[in-house]
Design an enzyme around this catalytic site. Sequence first.
Site, PDB file in Angstrom:
ATOM      1  N   CYS A 116      89.995  19.461  11.536  1.00  0.00           N
ATOM      2  CA  CYS A 116      90.550  17.814  11.926  1.00  0.00           C
ATOM      3  C   CYS A 116      90.488  17.200  13.309  1.00  0.00           C
ATOM      4  O   CYS A 116      90.287  17.054  13.840  1.00  0.00           O
ATOM      5  CB  CYS A 116      91.567  17.406  11.823  1.00  0.00           C
ATOM      6  SG  CYS A 116      91.609  17.594   9.698  1.00  0.00           S
ATOM      7  N   HIS A 249      94.315  11.221  14.747  1.00  0.00           N
ATOM      8  CA  HIS A 249      93.388  11.077  13.236  1.00  0.00           C
ATOM      9  C   HIS A 249      94.689  10.693  12.363  1.00  0.00           C
ATOM     10  O   HIS A 249      96.148  10.655  11.810  1.00  0.00           O
ATOM     11  CB  HIS A 249      94.353  13.152  13.115  1.00  0.00           C
ATOM     12  CG  HIS A 249      93.613  13.591  12.360  1.00  0.00           C
ATOM     13  ND1 HIS A 249      92.033  13.441  11.517  1.00  0.00           N
ATOM     14  CD2 HIS A 249      93.670  14.539  11.621  1.00  0.00           C
ATOM     15  CE1 HIS A 249      92.643  14.169  10.451  1.00  0.00           C
ATOM     16  NE2 HIS A 249      93.550  15.213  10.807  1.00  0.00           N
ATOM     17  N   ASN A 279      92.422  11.004   5.043  1.00  0.00           N
ATOM     18  CA  ASN A 279      92.282  12.164   5.711  1.00  0.00           C
ATOM     19  C   ASN A 279      91.146  12.746   6.042  1.00  0.00           C
ATOM     20  O   ASN A 279      90.265  12.962   4.562  1.00  0.00           O
ATOM     21  CB  ASN A 279      92.855  13.586   5.491  1.00  0.00           C
ATOM     22  CG  ASN A 279      93.073  14.361   6.344  1.00  0.00           C
ATOM     23  OD1 ASN A 279      91.838  14.585   7.724  1.00  0.00           O
ATOM     24  ND2 ASN A 279      93.203  15.511   7.035  1.00  0.00           N
TER      25      ASN A 279
END
Length: 325
Positions: A116, A249, A279
């Site tokens: 990520c 994020h 996500n």
Amino acid sequence: MKKIYASMISIGAYAPEKRLTNSDLEKMVDTTDEWIVKRTGIKERRIAAANEATSDLAFKAAEIAIERSGLAKNDIDMVLVATLSGDFLFMPSTAAVLAGKLGLKDTPAFDVLAACSGFIYALATAKAYVESGMARNVLIVGAEVSSRFMDYSDRSVCILFGDGAGAAVISATDDPARAIVDVKIAADGSLWDFLTIEGGSKNPDGKRVMTMKGNETFKIAVRTLTNDVIEILARNNLDSNAITHFVPHQANLRIIQAVGDALKLAPEQVVLTVDKFGNTSAASIPMAINEIYESGRLKTGDLMLLDAFGGGLAWGSALVRFAGK
Ligand code: COA
């Protein structure tokens, strides 16, 4: 010799059309819309079509970013793709496939694997190449079709992730006012088992689906990201008031709010897309930057604070002055 700076001159993104809503997930696993919204802030996420691979999403985002940069495709002299869900298992790289789709035949291209945090790692790499004079116009992309690596019977993970891509062009400039101010990346591999996708050399027969120690990851993410953003601001003598947009994020609304509260940020400084995209791993930051660009919130010269955290464990933050039009 004049110092060369690296500058973010454009942004673009692509989200697949298909939506997977919380009520769709209620029919697939033992969960509820209420639980997902309360614990994560996610309402829906996008899922790539059966004929779309990661490089297809990356290509769409990249074309927009290159177009907005005002450069010709051939001006791009390096292609980096941050992904944990590439077209192929290890070879060829999704960056090479993307460069081929862009018609670039003699251009270095490689993937950056930092889960990520991949987009910030790619940003750090691009900055280093540009500032050293080894590249002038680097295309960096975060792209994921992580839905192909989801176990849609594991409610603790499958509700979180969605597909998408975001891209930016990082170019050389001699104007410090347009420069990326700072990028900071780090990893702690002793915690590698917090987030995994098996099937590699360690366990070739392992299931190619994402696993996560959610609660443990959550706690470390809040602590690490808070310290990280405080540190990057301090080492640049900046106060959080200087930040126009905090672009974190988009893993979980509660993580974002905890870090935002620690920095005493006002709600209008915090960029949120987690509700509609979930996500999207390495794509989440460039997709969020694109969101404020397309809605007219992001202006030339605005200072963005980026931060990300994920498998590795790997994390990073960046202070970026947007130099696009
Ligand atoms: N629907 C309903 N209940 C669920 C659920 C779901 N989709 N997923 C888990 N639960 C249950 C658990 O089984 C557990 O039940 P129990 O108490 O009976 O055992 C309960 O909810 C609490 O689980 P827990 O994992 O402690 O919840 P949480 O508040 O930590 O939220 C996450 C889970 C995954 C949303 C959260 O931990 C998270 O966001 N983690 C970090 C994600 C992240 O940042 N990743 C790194 C970047 S990718």
